[in-house]
Design a protein around this motif. Structure first.
Motif, PDB file in Angstrom:
ATOM      1  N   VAL A   1      -7.339  -3.919   6.336  1.00 20.94           N
ATOM      2  CA  VAL A   1      -7.221  -2.871   5.319  1.00 20.94           C
ATOM      3  C   VAL A   1      -7.137  -3.487   3.928  1.00 20.94           C
ATOM      4  O   VAL A   1      -7.771  -3.017   2.979  1.00 20.94           O
ATOM      5  CB  VAL A   1      -5.992  -1.990   5.603  1.00 20.94           C
ATOM      6  N   THR A   2      -6.406  -4.583   3.819  1.00 17.80           N
ATOM      7  CA  THR A   2      -6.326  -5.258   2.523  1.00 17.80           C
ATOM      8  C   THR A   2      -7.691  -5.751   2.100  1.00 17.80           C
ATOM      9  O   THR A   2      -8.083  -5.643   0.925  1.00 17.80           O
ATOM     10  CB  THR A   2      -5.353  -6.444   2.613  1.00 17.80           C
TER      11      THR A   2
ATOM     12  N   LEU B   1      -9.172   2.179  10.625  1.00 19.11           N
ATOM     13  CA  LEU B   1      -7.966   2.861  11.091  1.00 19.11           C
ATOM     14  C   LEU B   1      -8.167   3.372  12.502  1.00 19.11           C
ATOM     15  O   LEU B   1      -7.284   3.262  13.355  1.00 19.11           O
ATOM     16  CB  LEU B   1      -7.621   4.020  10.163  1.00 19.11           C
TER      17      LEU B   1
ATOM     18  N   LEU C   1     -12.830   2.354   5.934  1.00 21.51           N
ATOM     19  CA  LEU C   1     -11.393   2.479   6.191  1.00 21.51           C
ATOM     20  C   LEU C   1     -11.155   3.329   7.425  1.00 21.51           C
ATOM     21  O   LEU C   1     -10.318   3.017   8.274  1.00 21.51           O
ATOM     22  CB  LEU C   1     -10.710   3.140   4.993  1.00 21.51           C
ATOM     23  N   PHE C   2     -11.925   4.417   7.483  1.00 17.43           N
ATOM     24  CA  PHE C   2     -11.809   5.344   8.610  1.00 17.43           C
ATOM     25  C   PHE C   2     -12.010   4.591   9.921  1.00 17.43           C
ATOM     26  O   PHE C   2     -11.225   4.703  10.856  1.00 17.43           O
ATOM     27  CB  PHE C   2     -12.891   6.412   8.436  1.00 17.43           C
TER      28      PHE C   2
ATOM     29  N   MET D   1     -16.845   3.187   1.563  1.00 15.45           N
ATOM     30  CA  MET D   1     -15.596   2.486   1.842  1.00 15.45           C
ATOM     31  C   MET D   1     -14.597   3.377   2.542  1.00 15.45           C
ATOM     32  O   MET D   1     -13.775   2.913   3.325  1.00 15.45           O
ATOM     33  CB  MET D   1     -15.013   1.922   0.549  1.00 15.45           C
ATOM     34  N   VAL D   2     -14.658   4.704   2.259  1.00 16.63           N
ATOM     35  CA  VAL D   2     -13.777   5.601   3.010  1.00 16.63           C
ATOM     36  C   VAL D   2     -14.146   5.563   4.483  1.00 16.63           C
ATOM     37  O   VAL D   2     -13.286   5.519   5.362  1.00 16.63           O
ATOM     38  CB  VAL D   2     -13.863   7.039   2.452  1.00 16.63           C
TER      39      VAL D   2
ATOM     40  N   ILE E   1     -13.188  -2.632  -2.407  1.00 13.41           N
ATOM     41  CA  ILE E   1     -13.255  -1.512  -3.348  1.00 13.41           C
ATOM     42  C   ILE E   1     -13.027  -2.007  -4.775  1.00 13.41           C
ATOM     43  O   ILE E   1     -13.706  -1.592  -5.719  1.00 13.41           O
ATOM     44  CB  ILE E   1     -12.221  -0.440  -2.970  1.00 13.41           C
TER      45      ILE E   1
ATOM     46  N   LYS F   1      -5.666  -9.286   6.812  1.00 14.99           N
ATOM     47  CA  LYS F   1      -5.517  -7.871   7.147  1.00 14.99           C
ATOM     48  C   LYS F   1      -6.797  -7.107   6.806  1.00 14.99           C
ATOM     49  O   LYS F   1      -7.280  -7.193   5.677  1.00 14.99           O
ATOM     50  CB  LYS F   1      -4.356  -7.274   6.359  1.00 14.99           C
TER      51      LYS F   1
ATOM     52  N   PHE G   1       0.824  -1.201   0.000  1.00 17.38           N
ATOM     53  CA  PHE G   1       0.000   0.000   0.000  1.00 17.38           C
ATOM     54  C   PHE G   1       0.857   1.250   0.000  1.00 17.38           C
ATOM     55  O   PHE G   1       0.469   2.274  -0.552  1.00 17.38           O
ATOM     56  CB  PHE G   1      -0.946  -0.018   1.200  1.00 17.38           C
TER      57      PHE G   1
ATOM     58  N   PHE H   1      -8.648   7.868  -1.058  1.00 18.92           N
ATOM     59  CA  PHE H   1      -8.002   6.602  -0.693  1.00 18.92           C
ATOM     60  C   PHE H   1      -6.492   6.739  -0.722  1.00 18.92           C
ATOM     61  O   PHE H   1      -5.792   6.151   0.102  1.00 18.92           O
ATOM     62  CB  PHE H   1      -8.424   5.496  -1.653  1.00 18.92           C
TER      63      PHE H   1
ATOM     64  N   MET I   1      -9.651  -2.865   0.802  1.00 15.81           N
ATOM     65  CA  MET I   1      -9.228  -2.455  -0.535  1.00 15.81           C
ATOM     66  C   MET I   1      -9.727  -3.439  -1.589  1.00 15.81           C
ATOM     67  O   MET I   1     -10.100  -3.064  -2.694  1.00 15.81           O
ATOM     68  CB  MET I   1      -7.700  -2.353  -0.604  1.00 15.81           C
TER      69      MET I   1
END
Lengths: 357, 192, 171
Positions: free
Chosen positions: C27-28, C73, C69-70, C65-66, C34, C25, A82, A137, C31
């Protein structure tokens, strides 16, 4: 078919060379030089070739050589995948959005219908938004994958800010769509042939809000909380070096161009000179024959459009070097508590006026 | 004497930021600020392209190696020894500067010539130790050592190069005239 | 050409969806989700539904999706949580298989009983455009549209109330 293909390739090459070849290197120089002149300084002028400095125009080349020879650094504990793709994600939308922005009218050239827009999509504005929203993103992933607290905070701020300003920006666009009755950007541009039909007269509040939100979306001062140097070192791209770092900057600069182009298209008559429609242009250039008239009109269109874009680039740079940074809570308050209601009221009033007509 | 106390009152500063409605709207204040910066930008842009010769330019940047700042006489650059008309130093090797130097940068070996006048056989100034305090200049009874306005050539690749001998320090009286007049004004020395 | 593109998009969608489910993971996985959205948008474009494709990217890939992710995180979800999920890999693949076979059965049923499914064929060109969708939304499907908007409004009000109460409690 072949003519269409050639036309598309020529247009793509043109936009690509204008964006990547002209705007993105020159804007770095413009930013330095303009800030210098605004602050009574000289600005970058030391890079020279055989003693000629050309008011510092060799600096982009020198910068390019410098960044290409730098070490590509990935910090310890970072997510390698990433960390590598984040700059690409933030650069690509800035380039792609230009595909649906018209830079001229529609003409007959050598018996072939030429439409000066790469992809005349039915959902032009939405396409721009779709890809603008993807840019967030890039910053979020860059912040997260760097394994650095500054980057992480910057990424979080960037995502929250971009998310909230996208909402307001979308609501502003609705006013424009209501006025022109279409999502197709080439049609919006064509409807502004009449000077008093320009978006700035029909949607003055929309223009101010859209421009402000677009700057906020681009994360430049006064909304640069995501990369605030005094607080977060460099925000989400603290841990980037070399070409990847430059890709963030290129994305930012190209977004400046895109914002200028969008504002021009939607609020400032797109490729039209005031009081001059495409048909009048063709009449002026009648002496050159039909093909010559069309090509001259195309040249005038493109020059008009890009002069307007350059003016808005200049305006954004002036804003960036005039205003101090907002505090983070102020940015959020401005977005949600002031711009959102104003945008909603704007939509309401626009609707009432359209109904009353 | 001095300034009457009434005049020392500070100018009224708006400390509480109670903005008026006009300022609260912010957009007009933005436009006001941008006119200021744009004015500067335009003036400098015109001045850049059509720069009138001899006219004082707005841009305050000094192109350093080509242009140099004219320093005021109060500037304390590297200490130098002042020459007499005959090319000899004014210094009489009294040793006061050596004594007062807080960094012990000066070391003098005194000798007498055939007339019985003292002179420094060797006058060593270690520029790597000098702190540019100007004490040597203040104590010197002969105005023999003054702080010149030189600020270049003080960086060397070898520390031994910074050890200045008498010959390297000698300057004509004309070149440090401004400074000599200045020290006469600020240090009321007994012999003037 | 269209078929080839469909296979590329379809394969990409399925592949990234599988990766999303099986990845450790968070985050993966996000993504990959997405990526799935993107491939789905591509399929919509192939069906001439440009508006739906754009909305798919704006709403799902861009906004939701943001937020995902938010949250990932902010909550700092670790890989451990992903590992517990990996143990249930059989369940995952089982559910995928069940849903997939259901889908296939429905598709076959649609072929067997064509009258049960309303297929729009006559307005092939107009079908996916903004105008067509807007007209349909505000004429034929006005009631569902209004109900959906009410639902969203209720959700917004509920979110505001929930967030507000928490601030008041902390004081």
């Amino acid at each position: 078919m072949a003519a269409n293909l050639i036309e598309s390739i020529v247009k793509i090459l043109f936009i690509f060379s204008v964006n990547i070849g002209f705007f993105s290197p020159i804007l770095g120089w413009v930013e330095r030089k303009q800030s210098a002149l605004m602050q009574d300084r000289v600005g970058a002028n030391r890079a020279d070739v055989c003693g000629f400095t050309l008011i510092g125009l060799f600096h982009p080349i020198a910068d390019a050589i410098k960044v290409l020879t730098k070490e590509d650094f990935i910090p310890e504990g970072a997510d390698r995948l990433f960390h590598t793709i984040a700059p690409f994600i933030s650069l690509t939308p800035a380039i792609i959005t230009f595909a649906v922005i018209p830079f001229g009218g529609q003409y007959e050239l050598f018996g072939h219908h030429v439409n000066l827009i790469i992809a005349d999509l039915d959902v032009g504005i939405l396409f721009v938004f779709a890809f603008a929203s993807l840019a967030s993103f890039g910053s979020v992933l860059a912040g997260w994958s760097s394994n650095n607290n500054w980057s992480f905070l910057g990424g979080l701020r960037a995502s929250a800010q971009m998310l909230s300003y996208e909402v307001v920006m979308g609501l502003n666009i609705i006013g424009v769509i209501m006025v022109y009755g279409t999502l197709r950007l080439s049609q919006i541009g064509a409807m502004q042939a009449d000077f008093f039909n320009w978006g700035i007269f029909l949607q003055p509040v929309g223009f101010v809000l859209f421009f402000t939100c677009a700057i906020a979306e681009n994360k430049r001062a006064p909304f640069d909380v995501a990369e605030a140097e005094s607080e977060l070192v460099a925000g989400y791209f603290t841990e980037y070096s070399g070409m990847k770092f430059v890709m963030f900057w290129m994305g930012e600069f190209l977004e400046i161009v895109t914002i200028g182009a969008l504002v021009t298209t939607m609020f400032f008559g797109a490729w039209h000179l005031p009081f001059v429609s495409d048909q009048m242009l063709l009449n002026y250039f009648r002496f050159a024959g039909p093909n010559g008239a069309a090509s001259l009109a195309i040249v005038v269109n493109i020059i008009t459009f890009f002069s307007k874009v350059i003016f808005f680039i200049w305006l954004q740079m002036t804003i960036r070097w005039t205003l101090p940074r907002f505090r983070y809570d102020q940015v959020m308050r401005l977005g949600w508590k002031m711009f959102l209601p104003i945008a909603l009221i704007n939509i309401f009033i626009t609707g009432v006026v359209i109904l009353a007509k | 004497m001095g300034i009457p106390i009434g005049k020392l009152k500070p100018k009224k500063v708006r400390k509480n930021i109670d903005l008026t409605l006009w300022e609260r709207l912010y957009i007009f204040e933005i436009i006001r600020g941008m006119t200021v910066t744009t004015k500067h930008f335009m003036a400098n842009l015109v001045g850049f392209v059509l720069h009138a010769k001899g006219k004082k330019r707005n841009i305050i940047t000094v192109y350093y190696p080509e242009e140099k700042v004219e320093l005021p006489p109060a500037y304390r650059g590297r200490p130098v020894l002042v020459m007499r008309e005959n090319g000899k130093e004014r210094c009489v090797a009294c040793g006061l500067c050596e004594k007062i130097c807080p960094a012990s940068a000066i070391s003098i070996i005194a000798e007498e010539n055939e007339n019985g006048d003292r002179y420094p056989a060797s006058y060593l100034l270690d520029m790597s130790r000098c702190v540019f305090c100007g004490f040597c200049e203040e104590v010197c009874p002969k105005e023999a050592i003054v702080m010149s306005s030189e600020y270049e050539g003080l960086a060397k690749r070898d520390r031994n190069d910074l050890l200045c001998t008498k010959e390297m320090l000698l300057r004509t009286e004309n070149s440090v005239k401004g400074r000599i007049e200045y020290i006469r004004r600020i240090y009321a020395k007994c012999n003037y | 050409m269209q078929l080839l593109m469909f296979y590329i998009f379809g394969l990409g969608a399925v592949l990234s969806a599988t990766l999303m489910v099986t990845n450790i993971k968070p985050v993966t996985a996000a993504m990959n989700l997405i990526m799935t959205m993107f491939f789905l948008a591509g399929i919509y474009v192939l069906l001439d539904a440009h508006l739906i494709a754009a909305l798919q990217i704006i709403v799902y890939a861009g906004a939701i999706m943001v937020l995902f992710l938010f949250v990932i995180l902010l909550l700092n979800v670790h890989e451990k949580e992903g590992e517990t999920a990996r143990r249930k890999v059989v369940i995952q693949f089982g559910s995928i298989a069940i849903v997939g076979s259901l889908f296939i059965i429905i598709a076959h049923l649609a072929v067997i009983y064509p009258s049960a499914v309303k297929v729009i064929t006559d307005t092939a060109y107009e079908f996916g455009t903004t105008k067509a969708v807007g007209k349909m939304l505000f004429t034929d499907f006005l009631l569902p549209f209004e109900i959906a908007s009410f639902l969203l409004l209720a959700a917004i009000v509920g979110a505001v109330i929930l967030a507000k109460r928490r601030i008041d409690d902390s004081e």
